[in-house]
Design an enzyme around this catalytic site. Structure first.
Site, PDB file in Angstrom:
ATOM      1  N   HIS A   1      -9.847  -9.616   2.389  1.00 57.33           N
ATOM      2  CA  HIS A   1     -11.283  -9.893   2.508  1.00 57.33           C
ATOM      3  C   HIS A   1     -11.927  -8.944   3.510  1.00 57.33           C
ATOM      4  O   HIS A   1     -11.253  -8.332   4.320  1.00 57.33           O
ATOM      5  CB  HIS A   1     -11.571 -11.347   2.921  1.00 57.33           C
ATOM      6  CG  HIS A   1     -11.008 -11.763   4.236  1.00 57.33           C
ATOM      7  ND1 HIS A   1      -9.750 -12.302   4.374  1.00 57.33           N
ATOM      8  CD2 HIS A   1     -11.522 -11.733   5.492  1.00 57.33           C
ATOM      9  CE1 HIS A   1      -9.526 -12.590   5.646  1.00 57.33           C
ATOM     10  NE2 HIS A   1     -10.580 -12.240   6.356  1.00 57.33           N
TER      11      HIS A   1
ATOM     12  N   HIS B   1     -14.735  -7.649  10.476  1.00 55.79           N
ATOM     13  CA  HIS B   1     -13.360  -7.163  10.324  1.00 55.79           C
ATOM     14  C   HIS B   1     -12.996  -7.019   8.852  1.00 55.79           C
ATOM     15  O   HIS B   1     -13.690  -7.534   7.986  1.00 55.79           O
ATOM     16  CB  HIS B   1     -12.345  -8.064  11.045  1.00 55.79           C
ATOM     17  CG  HIS B   1     -12.220  -9.461  10.506  1.00 55.79           C
ATOM     18  ND1 HIS B   1     -12.954 -10.523  10.991  1.00 55.79           N
ATOM     19  CD2 HIS B   1     -11.445  -9.982   9.529  1.00 55.79           C
ATOM     20  CE1 HIS B   1     -12.622 -11.626  10.339  1.00 55.79           C
ATOM     21  NE2 HIS B   1     -11.709 -11.332   9.436  1.00 55.79           N
TER      22      HIS B   1
ATOM     23  N   GLU C   1      -7.522  -7.379  10.584  1.00 56.35           N
ATOM     24  CA  GLU C   1      -6.713  -8.594  10.492  1.00 56.35           C
ATOM     25  C   GLU C   1      -5.584  -8.315   9.502  1.00 56.35           C
ATOM     26  O   GLU C   1      -5.821  -7.721   8.446  1.00 56.35           O
ATOM     27  CB  GLU C   1      -7.592  -9.748   9.986  1.00 56.35           C
ATOM     28  CG  GLU C   1      -6.855 -11.064   9.822  1.00 56.35           C
ATOM     29  CD  GLU C   1      -7.789 -12.191   9.335  1.00 56.35           C
ATOM     30  OE1 GLU C   1      -8.866 -11.907   8.780  1.00 56.35           O
ATOM     31  OE2 GLU C   1      -7.408 -13.368   9.513  1.00 56.35           O
TER      32      GLU C   1
HETATM   33 CO    CO Z   1     -10.599 -12.793   8.355  1.00 56.79          CO
END
Ligand code: CO
Length: 134
Positions: free
Chosen positions: A7, A79, A130
């Site tokens: 994502h 992020h 991440e």
């Molecule tokens: Co995230």
């Protein structure tokens, strides 16, 4: 080593307005607003054919995205999340190559119930990264 883009997270100052942008203007499939008190955020998941967008809004007093929104009052990309097969192996390799892991360096349970880590943006081309064990 990294796999799929899981994502892209976008911090937003107004979640209802962001939902309207993605659902009504962009015509995307958008979830209900979900509060995640353990992570200090309210989240909306936008499902795209090949990945997800997560719209993040601060929840509570110590939200990890409050400072970001102070600096970026109209919101912005917060992020990106890449999938890895083995998060501990990925961490050890990255630390060995000089990347810094945020926090205590141990994986935490992320918004999807899977182990995640965050890497310092200064080591990642200026972008908070991440890693999620998929
Ligand atoms: Co995230």
């Amino acid at each position: 080593m990294i796999g799929r883009l899981n994502h892209v997270a976008i911090a937003v100052p107004d979640l209802d307005s962001a939902v309207s942008t993605y659902r009504d203007m962009l015509g995307a499939s958008v979830s209900d607003i979900m509060d995640e008190p353990d992570h200090g955020v309210s989240v909306v998941f936008v499902e795209l054919p090949n990945t997800k967008i997560e719209l993040l809004h601060p929840l509570g007093d110590n939200s990890p995205i409050s400072a970001f929104l102070d600096k970026n009052p109209s919101g912005g990309m917060h992020h990106v999340c890449y999938e890895v097969d083995d998060i501990l192996a990925a961490r050890d390799r990255l630390v060995g190559e000089g990347a810094r892991v945020l926090g205590d360096g141990k994986p935490k349970t992320g918004a999807h119930g899977k182990p995640v880590l965050f890497l310092h943006p200064k080591d990642m081309c200026g972008t908070l990264v991440e890693l999620e064990q998929a």
